[in-house]
Write a protein that holds these residues in place. Sequence first.
Motif, PDB file in Angstrom:
ATOM      1  N   THR A 134      26.564  42.158  29.135  1.00  0.00           N
ATOM      2  CA  THR A 134      27.896  41.304  28.348  1.00  0.00           C
ATOM      3  C   THR A 134      29.034  41.335  28.960  1.00  0.00           C
ATOM      4  O   THR A 134      30.035  40.546  28.824  1.00  0.00           O
ATOM      5  CB  THR A 134      28.384  42.293  27.224  1.00  0.00           C
ATOM      6  N   VAL A 135      28.839  41.665  30.271  1.00  0.00           N
ATOM      7  CA  VAL A 135      29.700  41.602  31.604  1.00  0.00           C
ATOM      8  C   VAL A 135      29.852  40.412  31.889  1.00  0.00           C
ATOM      9  O   VAL A 135      29.235  39.422  32.250  1.00  0.00           O
ATOM     10  CB  VAL A 135      29.922  41.965  33.047  1.00  0.00           C
ATOM     11  N   GLN A 136      31.222  40.200  32.145  1.00  0.00           N
ATOM     12  CA  GLN A 136      32.258  37.967  31.899  1.00  0.00           C
ATOM     13  C   GLN A 136      32.822  38.417  33.716  1.00  0.00           C
ATOM     14  O   GLN A 136      32.606  39.568  34.241  1.00  0.00           O
ATOM     15  CB  GLN A 136      32.933  37.646  30.670  1.00  0.00           C
ATOM     16  N   ALA A 137      32.488  37.280  34.448  1.00  0.00           N
ATOM     17  CA  ALA A 137      33.077  37.081  35.697  1.00  0.00           C
ATOM     18  C   ALA A 137      34.700  37.167  35.481  1.00  0.00           C
ATOM     19  O   ALA A 137      35.559  37.256  34.388  1.00  0.00           O
ATOM     20  CB  ALA A 137      33.585  35.736  36.069  1.00  0.00           C
ATOM     21  N   PRO A 138      35.248  38.339  36.103  1.00  0.00           N
ATOM     22  CA  PRO A 138      36.754  39.122  36.298  1.00  0.00           C
ATOM     23  C   PRO A 138      37.722  38.211  36.001  1.00  0.00           C
ATOM     24  O   PRO A 138      37.489  37.024  36.763  1.00  0.00           O
ATOM     25  CB  PRO A 138      36.246  40.323  37.515  1.00  0.00           C
ATOM     26  N   GLN A 139      38.823  37.351  35.682  1.00  0.00           N
ATOM     27  CA  GLN A 139      39.942  37.266  35.724  1.00  0.00           C
ATOM     28  C   GLN A 139      40.782  37.476  35.701  1.00  0.00           C
ATOM     29  O   GLN A 139      41.177  38.716  36.506  1.00  0.00           O
ATOM     30  CB  GLN A 139      40.115  36.423  34.746  1.00  0.00           C
ATOM     31  N   GLY A 140      41.445  36.602  37.623  1.00  0.00           N
ATOM     32  CA  GLY A 140      42.389  37.036  38.005  1.00  0.00           C
ATOM     33  C   GLY A 140      42.840  38.151  38.651  1.00  0.00           C
ATOM     34  O   GLY A 140      43.541  39.128  38.930  1.00  0.00           O
ATOM     35  N   GLY A 141      42.071  38.051  39.418  1.00  0.00           N
ATOM     36  CA  GLY A 141      41.547  39.419  40.447  1.00  0.00           C
ATOM     37  C   GLY A 141      41.062  40.600  40.110  1.00  0.00           C
ATOM     38  O   GLY A 141      40.893  41.699  40.430  1.00  0.00           O
ATOM     39  N   CYS A 142      40.822  40.207  38.292  1.00  0.00           N
ATOM     40  CA  CYS A 142      39.760  41.546  38.434  1.00  0.00           C
ATOM     41  C   CYS A 142      39.043  41.773  39.215  1.00  0.00           C
ATOM     42  O   CYS A 142      38.256  41.218  39.037  1.00  0.00           O
ATOM     43  CB  CYS A 142      39.886  41.653  37.017  1.00  0.00           C
ATOM     44  N   THR A 143      38.414  43.619  39.550  1.00  0.00           N
ATOM     45  CA  THR A 143      37.047  44.156  40.316  1.00  0.00           C
ATOM     46  C   THR A 143      36.756  44.659  39.281  1.00  0.00           C
ATOM     47  O   THR A 143      35.567  44.611  39.837  1.00  0.00           O
ATOM     48  CB  THR A 143      37.419  44.503  41.246  1.00  0.00           C
ATOM     49  N   GLY A 144      37.161  45.083  37.782  1.00  0.00           N
ATOM     50  CA  GLY A 144      36.140  45.627  37.239  1.00  0.00           C
ATOM     51  C   GLY A 144      35.873  46.991  37.509  1.00  0.00           C
ATOM     52  O   GLY A 144      35.372  48.281  37.447  1.00  0.00           O
ATOM     53  N   SER A 145      36.756  47.395  38.633  1.00  0.00           N
ATOM     54  CA  SER A 145      36.731  49.115  39.406  1.00  0.00           C
ATOM     55  C   SER A 145      37.986  50.222  38.638  1.00  0.00           C
ATOM     56  O   SER A 145      37.714  51.459  38.774  1.00  0.00           O
ATOM     57  CB  SER A 145      36.851  48.756  41.063  1.00  0.00           C
ATOM     58  N   CYS A 146      38.333  49.910  37.537  1.00  0.00           N
ATOM     59  CA  CYS A 146      39.421  50.559  37.069  1.00  0.00           C
ATOM     60  C   CYS A 146      38.146  51.473  36.094  1.00  0.00           C
ATOM     61  O   CYS A 146      37.781  50.989  35.994  1.00  0.00           O
ATOM     62  CB  CYS A 146      40.551  49.848  36.134  1.00  0.00           C
ATOM     63  N   ALA A 147      38.819  53.058  36.068  1.00  0.00           N
ATOM     64  CA  ALA A 147      37.816  53.498  35.144  1.00  0.00           C
ATOM     65  C   ALA A 147      38.186  53.175  33.519  1.00  0.00           C
ATOM     66  O   ALA A 147      36.815  53.346  33.195  1.00  0.00           O
ATOM     67  CB  ALA A 147      39.470  55.221  34.891  1.00  0.00           C
TER      68      ALA A 147
END
Length: 135
Positions: A116-129
Amino acid sequence: MDCIDLFKKAAAAMQTDPRYLELDAARRMNDADEELQKMIGEFNLQRLDLNRASAEAEPDSARIAELNQKINDLYTQIISSEGMVRYNAAKSECEAMVNHIDAIINTAMNGGDPMTVQAPQGGCTGSCASCSGCH
């Protein structure tokens, strides 16, 4: 087959992605561009000269300023060359792809549904907790 083998296959598949192919083509074009390589070589030599001049017991500020100007001019020429513009655009596209992959992996590691993961926007890397890669 374990997950490492699957990721290796996915990485090989990534190398067939048009974004990667463009980056690779731009890299090869720049490597073959004699004028660009000459400028890069000159830039590196000027940086070495600047490092030496700055490390002298009594640095010559006029010489350092001159070297800085040469380095800045060369950098501007290099970065604005057609090949580097193409390379940097392709690199940005590949970095966005890798950030999306990273968000998928981090979502899965946090127990979320990677499908379900969409491409991160605005520089989000998806790495925050608390991120599920959906920003």
